[in-house]
Write an enzyme that holds these catalytic residues in place. Structure first.
Site, short mmCIF file in Angstrom:
data_model
loop_
_atom_site.label_atom_id
_atom_site.label_comp_id
_atom_site.label_asym_id
_atom_site.label_seq_id
_atom_site.Cartn_x
_atom_site.Cartn_y
_atom_site.Cartn_z
N GLY A 10 0.77 -1.23 0.00
CA GLY A 10 0.00 0.00 0.00
C GLY A 10 0.81 1.29 0.00
O GLY A 10 0.39 2.28 0.59
N SER A 11 1.95 1.30 -0.69
CA SER A 11 2.72 2.54 -0.72
C SER A 11 1.97 3.63 -1.52
O SER A 11 2.05 4.81 -1.19
CB SER A 11 4.14 2.32 -1.28
OG SER A 11 4.09 1.95 -2.62
N LEU A 21 -5.52 -6.69 -6.45
CA LEU A 21 -5.27 -7.81 -7.36
C LEU A 21 -6.52 -8.61 -7.73
O LEU A 21 -6.42 -9.65 -8.34
CB LEU A 21 -4.19 -8.74 -6.77
CG LEU A 21 -2.83 -8.06 -6.60
CD1 LEU A 21 -1.83 -9.02 -5.99
CD2 LEU A 21 -2.30 -7.52 -7.92
N ASN A 61 -7.33 3.25 -11.91
CA ASN A 61 -6.31 2.24 -11.59
C ASN A 61 -4.94 2.82 -11.94
O ASN A 61 -4.82 3.64 -12.85
CB ASN A 61 -6.55 0.98 -12.41
CG ASN A 61 -5.55 -0.11 -12.07
OD1 ASN A 61 -5.20 -0.32 -10.90
ND2 ASN A 61 -5.05 -0.81 -13.08
N HIS A 121 -1.08 1.56 -13.04
CA HIS A 121 -0.34 0.40 -13.55
C HIS A 121 1.12 0.78 -13.76
O HIS A 121 1.41 1.85 -14.31
CB HIS A 121 -0.97 -0.07 -14.87
CG HIS A 121 -0.37 -1.33 -15.37
ND1 HIS A 121 -0.67 -2.57 -14.82
CD2 HIS A 121 0.55 -1.57 -16.34
CE1 HIS A 121 0.03 -3.50 -15.44
NE2 HIS A 121 0.78 -2.93 -16.36
N GLU A 159 5.15 6.71 -9.41
CA GLU A 159 3.74 6.41 -9.11
C GLU A 159 3.24 7.29 -7.96
O GLU A 159 2.13 7.80 -7.98
CB GLU A 159 3.57 4.94 -8.71
CG GLU A 159 3.82 3.97 -9.84
CD GLU A 159 3.51 2.53 -9.45
OE1 GLU A 159 2.52 2.29 -8.75
OE2 GLU A 159 4.27 1.63 -9.86
C1 GRF Z 1 2.04 -0.61 -7.91
O1 GRF Z 1 3.15 -0.84 -8.70
C2 GRF Z 1 0.83 -0.31 -8.77
O2 GRF Z 1 1.14 0.36 -9.96
C3 GRF Z 1 0.29 -1.67 -9.10
O3 GRF Z 1 0.49 -2.42 -7.91
C4 GRF Z 1 1.60 -1.87 -7.18
C5 GRF Z 1 1.11 -1.60 -5.79
O4 GRF Z 1 2.16 -1.18 -4.95
N1 GRF Z 1 -1.07 -1.64 -9.55
P1 GRF Z 1 1.84 -0.60 -3.51
O5 GRF Z 1 1.07 -1.68 -2.75
O6 GRF Z 1 1.03 0.64 -3.68
O7 GRF Z 1 3.16 -0.34 -2.88
#
Ligand code: GRF
Length: 210
Positions: free
Chosen positions: A17-18, A95, A112, A114, A184
């Protein structure tokens, strides 16, 4: 001019969940005109749940297997989202496929993120390190981040924003993942900021950003 209403955001996360944390900080620092009202996870052990609880955010673990049918699961999810008066759903490393009835109820209101430049390196099974492994195997010189609206297909829907990230010589899937993730954490809050300012709309299947 009257101030815009603060939007209610529900974040869905399965993992550490970063991205959820990046969105939460942006909201808490009032960098976005939105408040996270709900964190949904399919996993009891998701790191995002711990963060959400520590910040007093309503949490909900929705494991489809515990419901008698797919309809019952989708109905419960929808009820939960509606009870929080959710304006937007933000998928952040979630997921599981979102039930079609929820996608229809929240058409063009589900985002979303990605970790690649869609339409490349997306689709079923393309998640986590697998994405970055595929990018390196293909010998790409650049990869990046995509934020898009969610439709009924995996990693499909209208594209909102992209940010390129260079692939370095000697990159491993892990080093690349780390560099992409850094971007991100900047791009998702930015896209959500614009969304909450009503600056993002869809016309003829294309996103318009004002
Ligand atoms: C991220 O790379 C996002 O793009 C993908 O899943 C990953 C989640 O990472 N959909 P985090 O749990 O937010 O660290």
């Amino acid at each position: 001019m009257c101030a815009k209403r603060i939007k209610n955001l529900a974040v869905f996360a399965s993992g550490k969940g970063s991205n959820f944390t990046a969105l939460l900080l942006a909201s808490e620092k009032k960098k976005i005109n939105g408040k996270i009202v709900l964190l949904v996870s399919n996993r009891e052990d998701a790191g995002a749940l711990e963060t959400a609880r520590a910040h007093g955010i309503d949490c909900c673990v929705m494991d489809e297997k515990r419901f008698r049918s797919a309809e019952e699961y989708a109905g419960e999810l929808k009820r939960k989202l509606e009870s929080c008066q959710t304006d937007y759903i933000l998928l952040a490393g979630y997921l599981k496929m979102i039930p079609v009835s929820v996608i229809r109820a929240f058409r063009e209101r589900i985002l979303n993120i990605h970790p690649a430049l869609l339409p490349k390196f997306g689709g079923k099974g393309m998640y986590g390190l697998k994405v970055h492994e595929a990018v390196l195997e293909a010998g790409e010189k650049e990869t990046g981040v995509t934020i898009h609206f969610v439709d009924e297909e995996y990693d499909h829907g209208p594209m909102i924003m992209q940010k390129k990230v260079r692939v370095h010589k000697g990159d491993t899937p892990e080093t690349l993942q780390k560099r992409v993730l850094k971007q991100e954490h900047k791009l998702y809050p930015l896209a959500v900021k614009r969304l909450c300012e009503d600056r993002i709309s869809v016309a003829g299947g294309r996103v318009v950003v004002r």
